[in-house]
Design an enzyme around this catalytic site. Structure first.
Site, PDB file in Angstrom:
ATOM      1  N   HIS A   1      52.874  44.212  38.208  1.00 39.90           N
ATOM      2  CA  HIS A   1      51.571  44.172  38.877  1.00 39.90           C
ATOM      3  C   HIS A   1      50.703  43.069  38.290  1.00 39.90           C
ATOM      4  O   HIS A   1      50.826  42.710  37.111  1.00 39.90           O
ATOM      5  CB  HIS A   1      50.830  45.495  38.681  1.00 39.90           C
ATOM      6  CG  HIS A   1      51.437  46.656  39.386  1.00 39.90           C
ATOM      7  ND1 HIS A   1      52.468  46.555  40.297  1.00 39.90           N
ATOM      8  CD2 HIS A   1      51.133  47.992  39.320  1.00 39.90           C
ATOM      9  CE1 HIS A   1      52.769  47.754  40.760  1.00 39.90           C
ATOM     10  NE2 HIS A   1      51.978  48.646  40.168  1.00 39.90           N
TER      11      HIS A   1
ATOM     12  N   CYS B   1      49.770  53.252  36.672  1.00 39.43           N
ATOM     13  CA  CYS B   1      50.212  51.937  36.202  1.00 39.43           C
ATOM     14  C   CYS B   1      49.112  50.873  36.312  1.00 39.43           C
ATOM     15  O   CYS B   1      48.992  50.004  35.443  1.00 39.43           O
ATOM     16  CB  CYS B   1      51.456  51.492  36.960  1.00 39.43           C
ATOM     17  SG  CYS B   1      51.320  51.615  38.758  1.00 39.43           S
TER      18      CYS B   1
END
Length: 341
Positions: free
Chosen positions: A244, A130
């Site tokens: 994130h 990710c």
């Protein structure tokens, strides 16, 4: 593939498993039948899918008969154990774990970058880490026009990267902290409420880099097909539930300006510029959560490089979507025209 596929989700009860279902619904992905697979302790429970209650089955090697696409998000050990059985049964596996990412025979795919690799699969297609996806979606269009020689990357990674249990631990530990109660960490090794710490993967005693950092380095080179690109990474877990963030500084072979970067990214697929200096408004997890695009801002000259070859920027992306489920479904959407017979 002209017919609607039979889709299996291995790890359906996890955070990414839930996003597989939500993303297929939102994007109208055609599904003739859904098989919901999880561990034995979840067997017999149900999940909702398009008005139906789908009974969860125990994941076994016999789970994939008649399955066209198998979406895996149940950890590397599960992928290693069950993916070969899915392939033998005739399914195309789209794997969200790290199990096969660095296998030279497995395409590592971000559709905005290397969708053409999908047709080279031999039964398994890997979804990148990710953190790598979050950085590479905006870096790739720049790299195509002005090769990036070096990247320095610092991540601010949300609880969602650790799964539903870590997200729940952040909520519970924060509640306990605010109420003045003691809380013993279970899902992660350190106190999470109002704290941040080095990413909770093993640290190589020789290099000092943890597994997450090493993944970003290796996967970037594989996806960009550039073993010479220099990469330095520091990965940190922060007390954010979802999405994130990353601070990125990159150095190009040729001169590059803020205006160049803005022009390149203005029409780049999967990118949305959020860069309002007047209001001090830039990418934030609260805005990135639930969005498909990688938000990019703080685009500015790197003042430590007087040569004019370097730019700094700040990005944010939903780890459960573009960092995982969405990227997998985008791959699945391309299978009929690129890989499925």
């Amino acid at each position: 593939m002209s017919h609607e596929p039979v889709v299996a989700i291995a790890g359906v009860t996890g955070a990414v498993g839930a996003e597989f279902i939500a993303t297929m619904n939102r994007r109208g992905f055609p599904v003739r039948k859904l098989k919901a697979l999880a561990s034995a302790r979840s067997a017999g429970k149900t999940v909702d899918f398009r008005g139906e209650r789908i009974v969860i089955e125990e994941l076994t090697e016999k789970s994939f008969e008649g399955v066209d696409i198998a979406l895996f998000s149940a950890g590397s050990s599960t992928s290693w154990k069950f993916s070969p059985a899915a392939v033998r049964a005739g399914a195309v596996v789209i794997d969200n774990s790290s199990a096969f990412r660095m296998d030279p025979n497995v395409p590592l795919v971000i559709p905005e970058i290397n969708a053409g690799r999908i047709r080279e699969h031999k039964g398994i297609i890997a979804v990148p880490n990710c953190s790598a996806i979050t950085a590479l979606v905006p870096l790739w269009p720049i790299h195509r026009q002005n090769r990036i020689k070096r990247v320095i990357l610092s991540t601010y990674q949300a609880a969602s990267g650790g799964g539903a249990a870590v997200m729940q631990e952040l909520v519970e530990s924060t509640r306990a902290h605010l109420e003045g109660r003691a809380f013993q960490p279970k899902a992660i090794p350190h106190p999470y409420a109002f704290n941040l710490f080095s990413h909770n993967t093993a640290v190589d005693p020789e290099t000092g880099y943890n597994d997450e950092e090493t993944k970003v380095i290796k996967e970037t080179r594989k996806i960009f097909e550039d073993d010479k690109i220099a990469i330095g990474v520091t990965c940190v877990r922060v007390p954010v539930l979802r999405a994130h963030c990353e601070a990125i500084t990159f150095e190009c072979e040729k001169l590059i300006t803020e205006a160049d970067v803005r022009a390149i990214l203005a029409n780049a697929p999967g990118v949305k510029i959020v860069d309002d200096r007047a209001r001090n408004y830039f990418p934030m997890p609260i805005d990135a959560s639930g969005q498909d695009d990688v938000l990019v801002g703080r685009i500015r000259k790197d003042l430590s490089d007087a040569s004019g070859h370097s730019i700094s920027m700040f990005v944010s992306a939903d780890q459960l979507l573009k960092g995982a489920a969405l990227n997998a479904i985008q791959i699945a959407e391309l299978l009929p025209q690129r890989a499925m017979a």
